[in-house]
Design an enzyme around this catalytic site. Structure first.
Site, mmCIF file in Angstrom:
data_model
loop_
_atom_site.group_PDB
_atom_site.id
_atom_site.type_symbol
_atom_site.label_atom_id
_atom_site.label_comp_id
_atom_site.label_asym_id
_atom_site.label_seq_id
_atom_site.Cartn_x
_atom_site.Cartn_y
_atom_site.Cartn_z
ATOM 1 N N LEU A 1 71.942 -26.027 22.914
ATOM 2 C CA LEU A 1 73.334 -26.653 23.262
ATOM 3 C C LEU A 1 73.234 -27.919 23.575
ATOM 4 O O LEU A 1 72.139 -28.554 24.218
ATOM 5 C CB LEU A 1 73.983 -25.826 24.561
ATOM 6 C CG LEU A 1 74.677 -24.440 24.175
ATOM 7 C CD1 LEU A 1 75.155 -24.053 25.548
ATOM 8 C CD2 LEU A 1 75.766 -24.601 23.417
ATOM 9 N N ILE B 1 71.322 -32.254 18.686
ATOM 10 C CA ILE B 1 70.044 -33.134 18.663
ATOM 11 C C ILE B 1 70.240 -34.450 19.534
ATOM 12 O O ILE B 1 69.114 -34.713 20.070
ATOM 13 C CB ILE B 1 70.275 -33.926 16.997
ATOM 14 C CG1 ILE B 1 69.651 -32.663 15.902
ATOM 15 C CG2 ILE B 1 69.348 -35.096 17.025
ATOM 16 C CD1 ILE B 1 68.455 -32.172 16.064
ATOM 17 N N ALA C 1 68.497 -47.708 13.710
ATOM 18 C CA ALA C 1 68.379 -47.777 15.268
ATOM 19 C C ALA C 1 67.274 -46.803 15.555
ATOM 20 O O ALA C 1 66.305 -47.095 16.527
ATOM 21 C CB ALA C 1 69.794 -46.982 15.862
ATOM 22 N N GLY D 1 64.474 -46.081 13.960
ATOM 23 C CA GLY D 1 63.049 -46.724 13.667
ATOM 24 C C GLY D 1 62.897 -47.796 14.392
ATOM 25 O O GLY D 1 61.525 -48.072 15.125
ATOM 26 N N ILE D 2 63.598 -48.788 14.879
ATOM 27 C CA ILE D 2 63.435 -49.606 15.904
ATOM 28 C C ILE D 2 63.276 -49.419 17.086
ATOM 29 O O ILE D 2 62.418 -49.910 17.900
ATOM 30 C CB ILE D 2 64.577 -50.745 15.627
ATOM 31 C CG1 ILE D 2 64.491 -51.622 14.406
ATOM 32 C CG2 ILE D 2 64.746 -52.001 16.922
ATOM 33 C CD1 ILE D 2 63.149 -52.496 14.322
ATOM 34 N N ASP E 1 78.108 -35.579 12.427
ATOM 35 C CA ASP E 1 77.024 -35.925 11.181
ATOM 36 C C ASP E 1 77.290 -35.093 9.904
ATOM 37 O O ASP E 1 77.055 -35.769 8.849
ATOM 38 C CB ASP E 1 75.551 -35.807 11.912
ATOM 39 C CG ASP E 1 75.186 -36.884 12.901
ATOM 40 O OD1 ASP E 1 76.022 -37.827 13.337
ATOM 41 O OD2 ASP E 1 74.283 -36.499 13.450
ATOM 42 N N HIS F 1 81.958 -62.676 38.839
ATOM 43 C CA HIS F 1 80.777 -63.546 38.919
ATOM 44 C C HIS F 1 80.054 -63.171 39.994
ATOM 45 O O HIS F 1 80.352 -62.674 41.040
ATOM 46 C CB HIS F 1 81.151 -64.838 38.958
ATOM 47 C CG HIS F 1 80.000 -65.890 39.258
ATOM 48 N ND1 HIS F 1 79.298 -66.287 38.367
ATOM 49 C CD2 HIS F 1 79.612 -66.363 40.451
ATOM 50 C CE1 HIS F 1 78.420 -67.321 38.810
ATOM 51 N NE2 HIS F 1 78.492 -67.085 39.901
#
Length: 465
Positions: A38, A41, A183, A185-186, A310, A444
């Site tokens: 669950l 990936i 993404a 690979g780097i 995907d 700020h």
């Protein structure tokens, strides 16, 4: 006799389990079938465990540079097994939480492998070996994707890794080759570089992080090179040969072939949808180049069948899958006032060092689409919080339509930009123009002030640089 549901979701990843829960919230009787873990990936072998690894690398980097912050840490070292154990623990904790969420929402979790056998009919081979039959008026296919391999670039799990192998490394390679600079690979290149590997990245396109704005890619590449990474663009690996415990790679760099030896290789050449062996052909669901063809609502064109995440195509992002799941379920339920997902409002985040994040059009694509643009930029070195954090290297870039003031795109590189990008995502979703962004008060001292300054700069009004 088959158990009947209003909705069966095949796949329990970030698209599937979200779709299942949303269906239950809307009063549907829902089952979610998951063959392995669950959370899919993302939670188990992608987004979450990689971020745990990268956090360890970030802490190591800070510890090695403690003197810059007035601190003394005499000895800095790492334990690879402990780093991996922490990463797996984080993944396990979250994956277990998904089971709790399904139970809480009265979603039936069926652990097993599903096969579509006909209209509204699914056969599930459970993990205990038994087979059960289920039926549903609507089925959402959310089977995800896996690492792409090529005939000449195949993983063996020992010397040549996919992302799964790289998440549980048996060593920190002395020399590492990463094929692909998206993404995945780097991020692995950044992780292993921080742990001391000599890393080479090979990318077929003309720059690393090729889907990002060219200016941001160039900025990131300079940072990577400064850290010691070797980047080979307009290049490809034509052969990998394991010999004597090493991997000999033949690299074609701008037409010139050379060979080099590496301790390990990571394949990061993309992913392909899990469309095989789930019975798509039994009901006539169409596929195209490794993914299921759908409309903007996730409908496959075959009555009662939908696909998300995907397996339904790019962008291959967990947050896209989750949102697709919600949209698909709400459309099935017939809710009014729905809007299909605008893929131009989906943010992309890469958690290398420095981080990269973006949403909307790049400057090049905006111009190609016919927009006359105004571009704003603000560097991290002009921001007090960035300097205080010891993170003065970075850039925030915004792109507006000159005529309408529409925020066409926003692109960032630097510390914590993966958190900052959401401000621009909200702005695009609300169809904000430069006027609203200029009149927004940013706190700020924060890194987010650079977002304001970049907008101001696009209109010649930047204050602090």
């Amino acid at each position: 006799m088959a158990e009947t549901y209003d909705l069966v979701v095949i796949g329990g990843g970030p698209g599937g389990y979200v779709a299942a829960i949303r269906g239950a919230q809307l009063g549907m009787k829902v089952a979610c079938v998951e063959r392995e873990h669950l959370g899919g990936i993302c939670l188990n072998w992608g987004c979450i465990p990689t971020k745990a690894l990268l956090r360890s690398a970030e802490v190591l980097h800070l510890a090695k540079n403690a003197k810059d912050f007035g601190l003394k840490i005499p000895t800095v070292d790492f334990d690879l097994d402990a780093i991996v154990k922490r990463s797996r623990g984080v993944a396990g904790q979250l994956s277990g939480g998904i089971g709790h969420l399904l139970k809480k929402n009265k979603v039936t979790h069926i652990a097993g492998e599903a096969t579509i056998t006909g209209k509204g009919k699914i056969s599930v081979k459970q993990t205990d070996g038994k087979t059960v039959e289920v039926a549903a008026k609507d089925v959402i296919i959310a089977t995800g994707a896996r690492a792409r391999e090529l005939p000449h670039l195949k993983a063996d799990g020992k010397h040549i890794w996919t992302y799964k192998h790289a998440l549980q490394p048996d060593c920190v390679p002395g020399k590492l080759l990463v094929i692909g600079s998206g993404a995945i690979g780097i991020e692995f290149a950044s992780f292993f570089n921080d742990l001391g590997s000599n890393v080479t990245v090979v990318e077929m396109m003309d720059r690393v992080l090729p889907v990002e704005d060219a200016e941001i890619s160039d900025f990131a590449a300079k940072a990577f090179k400064k850290q010691g990474l070797t980047l080979k663009t307009k290049s490809s690996v034509t052969e990998l040969k394991v010999t004597g415990g090493k991997v000999v790679a033949t690299i074609d760099e701008n037409g010139k072939k050379t060979s080099d030896s590496f301790d390990r290789v990571i394949l990061a050449i993309g992913i392909t949808g899990n469309i095989e062996n789930i019975g798509l052909e039994s009901v006539g669901i169409k596929t195209d180049r490794g993914h299921i063809v759908t409309d903007e609502w996730g409908f496959t064109g075959v009555a009662g069948f939908h696909a998300i995440g995907d397996v339904a195509g790019a962008p291959w992002l967990a947050h896209k899958a989750s949102h697709e799941g919600v949209i698909a379920v709400e459309k099935i339920k017939g809710l009014k006032g729905l809007h299909p997902m605008d893929k131009g409002n989906i943010p992309g985040c890469t958690y290398c060092r420095p981080q990269v994040a973006s949403v909307g059009m790049t400057e090049e694509k905006a111009k190609a689409a016919g927009h006359k643009v105004k571009v704003g930029r603000f560097p991290f070195v002009g921001n007090g919080k960035a300097i205080a954090l010891g993170e003065p290297e970075g850039l925030v870039k915004t792109i507006f339509d000159e005529k309408t003031g529409e925020l066409l795109g926003a692109h960032m590189v630097g510390a914590e930009v993966t958190e900052m990008i959401q401000g621009y995502v909200v702005g695009r979703t609300l169809e904000t123009t430069e006027a609203e962004l200029m009149h927004t008060v940013f706190p700020h001292p924060t890194l987010s002030e650079m977002m304001h300054e970049s907008v101001l700069d696009a209109y010649g009004r930047a204050i602090h640089f």
